[in-house]
Design an enzyme around this catalytic site. Structure first.
Site, short mmCIF file in Angstrom:
data_model
loop_
_atom_site.label_atom_id
_atom_site.label_comp_id
_atom_site.label_asym_id
_atom_site.label_seq_id
_atom_site.Cartn_x
_atom_site.Cartn_y
_atom_site.Cartn_z
N GLY A 12 -63.74 81.74 30.63
CA GLY A 12 -63.93 81.55 32.07
C GLY A 12 -63.50 82.81 32.80
O GLY A 12 -62.53 83.46 32.39
N SER A 13 -64.22 83.15 33.86
CA SER A 13 -63.92 84.40 34.57
C SER A 13 -64.23 84.28 36.05
O SER A 13 -64.75 85.21 36.66
CB SER A 13 -64.73 85.54 33.96
OG SER A 13 -66.10 85.17 33.95
N LYS A 22 -54.22 66.17 43.06
CA LYS A 22 -53.85 66.80 44.34
C LYS A 22 -55.09 67.30 45.06
O LYS A 22 -55.09 67.47 46.28
CB LYS A 22 -52.81 67.90 44.14
CG LYS A 22 -53.23 69.04 43.21
CD LYS A 22 -53.92 70.18 43.88
CE LYS A 22 -54.61 71.07 42.89
NZ LYS A 22 -55.28 72.22 43.49
P1 NAD Z 1 -64.50 79.81 40.48
O1 NAD Z 1 -64.66 78.55 41.23
O2 NAD Z 1 -64.00 81.01 41.23
O3 NAD Z 1 -65.86 80.29 39.83
C1 NAD Z 1 -66.77 79.51 39.17
C2 NAD Z 1 -66.97 80.05 37.76
O4 NAD Z 1 -67.88 79.19 37.08
C3 NAD Z 1 -67.56 81.45 37.69
O5 NAD Z 1 -66.90 82.19 36.70
C4 NAD Z 1 -69.01 81.18 37.29
O6 NAD Z 1 -69.58 82.26 36.58
C5 NAD Z 1 -68.82 80.00 36.38
N1 NAD Z 1 -70.03 79.25 36.11
C6 NAD Z 1 -71.08 78.99 36.92
N2 NAD Z 1 -72.03 78.28 36.26
C7 NAD Z 1 -71.54 78.07 35.02
C8 NAD Z 1 -72.04 77.39 33.87
N3 NAD Z 1 -73.21 76.77 33.88
N4 NAD Z 1 -71.27 77.37 32.75
C9 NAD Z 1 -70.06 77.96 32.73
N5 NAD Z 1 -69.53 78.63 33.78
C10 NAD Z 1 -70.27 78.68 34.91
O7 NAD Z 1 -63.59 79.54 39.21
P2 NAD Z 1 -61.99 79.45 39.09
O8 NAD Z 1 -61.33 79.62 40.42
O9 NAD Z 1 -61.57 80.39 38.00
O10 NAD Z 1 -61.75 77.93 38.68
C11 NAD Z 1 -61.68 77.49 37.36
C12 NAD Z 1 -60.69 76.34 37.27
O11 NAD Z 1 -59.41 76.79 37.70
C13 NAD Z 1 -61.03 75.12 38.15
O12 NAD Z 1 -60.78 73.96 37.41
C14 NAD Z 1 -60.03 75.21 39.30
O13 NAD Z 1 -59.67 73.94 39.80
C15 NAD Z 1 -58.85 75.86 38.61
N6 NAD Z 1 -57.93 76.57 39.50
C16 NAD Z 1 -58.40 77.44 40.46
C17 NAD Z 1 -57.48 78.11 41.28
C18 NAD Z 1 -57.93 79.08 42.34
O14 NAD Z 1 -57.12 79.44 43.21
N7 NAD Z 1 -59.17 79.57 42.32
C19 NAD Z 1 -56.11 77.94 41.07
C20 NAD Z 1 -55.68 77.06 40.07
C21 NAD Z 1 -56.61 76.38 39.30
P1 13P Z 2 -58.52 74.92 45.25
O1 13P Z 2 -59.40 74.83 44.03
O2 13P Z 2 -58.64 73.81 46.21
O3 13P Z 2 -58.64 76.29 45.90
O4 13P Z 2 -57.02 74.84 44.71
C1 13P Z 2 -56.42 75.94 44.17
C2 13P Z 2 -55.25 75.50 43.41
O5 13P Z 2 -55.36 74.73 42.49
C3 13P Z 2 -53.94 76.04 43.83
O6 13P Z 2 -52.92 75.69 42.95
#
Ligand code: NAD
Ligand code: 13P
Length: 290
Positions: free
Chosen positions: A10-11, A206
């Site tokens: 994942g990226s 959450k």
């Molecule tokens: P993101 O929402 O920024 O980006 C979406 C990602 O999904 C991109 O890398 C995209 O290329 C990919 N994608 C799109 N279509 C796809 C497909 N068909 N198959 C596989 N990948 C595909 O992603 P993120 O912020 O890294 O979030 C990933 C996880 O991390 C989520 O579960 C989110 O809840 C969690 N998370 C996010 C944050 C934050 O601040 N962004 C913080 C903590 C946890």
């Molecule tokens: P959101 O996906 O709602 O941005 O939440 C980010 C997160 O999980 C912070 O800990």
């Protein structure tokens, strides 16, 4: 002793920050191989270039984490099977809806001794009931899977602002401690608790409360109402978690994955932002992504 090789699956926004955190540690810790592979779901940018090629040239995820250098030892790889082949530590961090397909592709393609951790906040809801992402990974791939959740807005950690996180593990404390070593930095403090379900459910539920908090913001109901949503939301998260898994511990809700993640997401998360826009504009106007 064989050095552990790490691959981040994942990226996106958080995936890229996780790779940066890990890469800063693999350079320092002798038990890990320096290189961190990062699987990139390939996209063609408006410039016509491939995202993975730009990441490797610029050392920056220009789409999901612009302006941040990931570390020269992060190698973007658009080939999923190739990215995981040699890894003994797999970090899963995609949006949850893609994980079932990813797991199916990975069956028989990973090392038998590989260990996993999920940073994914979400769950699969099937006809038979809800399925945690860590369960999906460990059942489909036959490997141990911990989780890492916390008050972790990715863009803040990217610029090295202080935060904490919680690793949830089932039984094996040693594996959990290895994950803690891989993620911990002076600005990202990680602790481990033996409650994998509790930690993962905190990170998942959450988001529901954050949507309610966003509605409160959009309707301009004020801080007191938002605080009430957060308090009642936390209480409901606990009740719901215990209904699903009676093993969930009360103390988990006081870790970073619990009350702290609830607060940060209700203040600054993307789920809150979407809900606020929905309440304000009825879903009619577009708004900038995070
Ligand atoms: P993101 O929402 O920024 O980006 C979406 C990602 O999904 C991109 O890398 C995209 O290329 C990919 N994608 C799109 N279509 C796809 C497909 N068909 N198959 C596989 N990948 C595909 O992603 P993120 O912020 O890294 O979030 C990933 C996880 O991390 C989520 O579960 C989110 O809840 C969690 N998370 C996010 C944050 C934050 O601040 N962004 C913080 C903590 C946890
Ligand atoms: P959101 O996906 O709602 O941005 O939440 C980010 C997160 O999980 C912070 O800990």
């Amino acid at each position: 002793l064989q050095k552990s090789r790490v691959t981040v699956v994942g990226s996106g926004n958080w995936g890229s920050v996780a790779a940066k955190l890990i890469a800063s540690n693999t350079l320092k810790l002798t038990s890990f191989h320096d290189e961190v592979r990062m699987w990139v779901f390939e996209e063609t940018l408006p410039s016509g270039e491939k995202l993975s090629e730009v990441i490797n040239r610029a050392n920056e995820n220009v789409k999901y984490l612009p302006g941040i250098k990931l570390g020269k030892n992060v190698v973007a790889d658009p080939d999923l099977e190739n990215a995981v082949r040699d890894a003994s530590m797999l970090v899963f961090v995609t949006p949850h809806q893609f994980m079932e397909g990813i797991c199916k592709r990975l069956v028989g393609k990973i090392r038998e001794d590989a260990k996993a951790i999920s940073l994914i906040k979400g769950m699969e809801v099937k006809m038979e009931g809800p399925c945690m992402i860590s369960t999906l990974i460990s059942e489909q791939l036959g490997i141990n899977c911990c989780v890492l959740m916390g008050a972790n807005i990715a863009n803040e950690i990217a610029v090295e602002k202080f935060s904490e996180a919680t690793v949830g593990y089932r039984q094996d404390r040693e594996i959990a401690e290895k994950w803690v070593r891989l993620f911990c930095t002076p600005y990202f403090i990680v602790s481990a608790v033996q409650d994998v379900e509790g930690v993962e459910l905190c990170g998942t539920l959450k988001n529901v409360v954050a949507i309610a908090a966003g509605f409160v913001d959009g309707l301009e109901m004020g801080n007191n109402t938002k605080a009430a949503i957060m308090r009642i939301g936390l209480r409901e998260m606990k009740a719901f978690s215990k209904l699903l898994f009676s093993s969930v511990k009360d103390s988990t809700f006081f870790e970073s994955c619990g009350v702290a993640d609830l607060i940060t997401t209700c203040l600054g998360g993307r789920n809150r932002k979407c809900a606020e826009a929905f309440a304000k504009y009825g879903g009619k106007r577009s708004f900038r992504r995070a």
